[in-house]
Write an enzyme that holds these catalytic residues in place. Sequence first.
Site, short mmCIF file in Angstrom:
data_model
loop_
_atom_site.label_atom_id
_atom_site.label_comp_id
_atom_site.label_asym_id
_atom_site.label_seq_id
_atom_site.Cartn_x
_atom_site.Cartn_y
_atom_site.Cartn_z
N HIS A 97 6.56 -10.12 -22.60
CA HIS A 97 5.19 -9.96 -23.06
C HIS A 97 4.94 -10.96 -24.19
O HIS A 97 5.77 -11.09 -25.09
CB HIS A 97 4.97 -8.53 -23.56
CG HIS A 97 3.56 -8.28 -24.00
ND1 HIS A 97 2.53 -8.12 -23.10
CD2 HIS A 97 3.01 -8.18 -25.23
CE1 HIS A 97 1.40 -7.94 -23.78
NE2 HIS A 97 1.67 -7.97 -25.07
N THR B 226 8.78 0.95 -19.20
CA THR B 226 8.61 2.39 -19.05
C THR B 226 7.19 2.63 -18.54
O THR B 226 6.41 1.68 -18.37
CB THR B 226 8.82 3.13 -20.38
OG1 THR B 226 7.84 2.66 -21.31
CG2 THR B 226 10.21 2.87 -20.94
N LEU C 38 2.24 1.19 -20.80
CA LEU C 38 2.05 -0.27 -20.73
C LEU C 38 2.61 -0.97 -21.97
O LEU C 38 2.25 -0.62 -23.10
CB LEU C 38 0.55 -0.59 -20.60
CG LEU C 38 0.21 -2.07 -20.48
CD1 LEU C 38 0.68 -2.63 -19.14
CD2 LEU C 38 -1.27 -2.30 -20.67
N GLU D 189 9.58 -18.22 -24.80
CA GLU D 189 9.77 -17.29 -23.68
C GLU D 189 10.85 -17.81 -22.75
O GLU D 189 11.70 -17.06 -22.27
CB GLU D 189 8.46 -17.11 -22.90
CG GLU D 189 7.36 -16.43 -23.70
CD GLU D 189 6.12 -16.12 -22.86
OE1 GLU D 189 6.27 -15.72 -21.69
OE2 GLU D 189 4.99 -16.28 -23.38
C1 GAR Z 1 3.65 -15.56 -19.87
O1 GAR Z 1 3.19 -16.03 -21.11
C2 GAR Z 1 3.97 -14.09 -19.95
O2 GAR Z 1 4.53 -13.70 -21.18
C3 GAR Z 1 2.62 -13.49 -19.76
O3 GAR Z 1 2.00 -14.26 -18.78
C4 GAR Z 1 2.53 -15.59 -18.83
C5 GAR Z 1 3.03 -15.98 -17.46
O4 GAR Z 1 3.38 -17.33 -17.41
N1 GAR Z 1 2.71 -12.13 -19.36
C6 GAR Z 1 1.78 -11.22 -19.61
O5 GAR Z 1 0.75 -11.46 -20.19
C7 GAR Z 1 2.10 -9.84 -19.09
N2 GAR Z 1 1.01 -8.94 -19.33
P1 GAR Z 1 4.35 -17.88 -16.28
O6 GAR Z 1 3.74 -17.44 -14.93
O7 GAR Z 1 4.28 -19.35 -16.43
O8 GAR Z 1 5.69 -17.30 -16.50
#
Ligand code: GAR
Length: 196
Positions: A109, A141, A144, A174
Amino acid sequence: SKRVAILLSGGGSNMRALVTSMTGEHPARPALVLSNRADAGGIAWAKAQGIATEVVDHRPHGSDRAAFEAEIDARLRPYAIDIICLAGFMRVLTAGFVTPWQGRMINIHPSLLPKYRGLHTHARALEAGDQEAGCTVHEVTAELDEGPILGQARVPVLATDTPDTLAERVLVQEHILYPAVLRRFAQGNRAPLYLP
Ligand code: GAR
């Protein structure tokens, strides 16, 4: 080794980071990439890598989340999955799906949870005047963006940041954090990892 399914909805840059990390002595292997969108960039890339892919479109199920989740479950089953990684999977999963997978499903996240659950995390961090931002990997879990934290990485917020420039800085982290946490998780290590 552990068989990993990666669920995504978009470009899948986190999925790519996870897949490329799972080589050699790694305790896990990518067994499946599943998307709710057929045109997700991540699906084409996974196919080109020779990784099995499945698409489960949520739209035919309308608001029937249970039916959508039952279809995901049915597609996962033949792959004998041990661990699910949510990687930019933009559909909310209900308790009916999450509970049986609890302890075996993780998510990334783009905020320093417990701050900013849900969407538009970077805009919200900027609006709040936060000095730092980051990302969190956590066990999934039924609530959300809740669940035990497995790792966090922090970045500075710059005065000139827009949601996009901040997102870009966080995304770099990430791609470091998620593979590091998955490796530990696959070995049964649930102690939180804090980067840098
Ligand atoms: C990422 O920044 C991830 O953390 C976020 O979406 C992006 C996906 O990028 N996730 C969320 O917002 C989950 N609610 P990616 O498809 O290039 O990995």
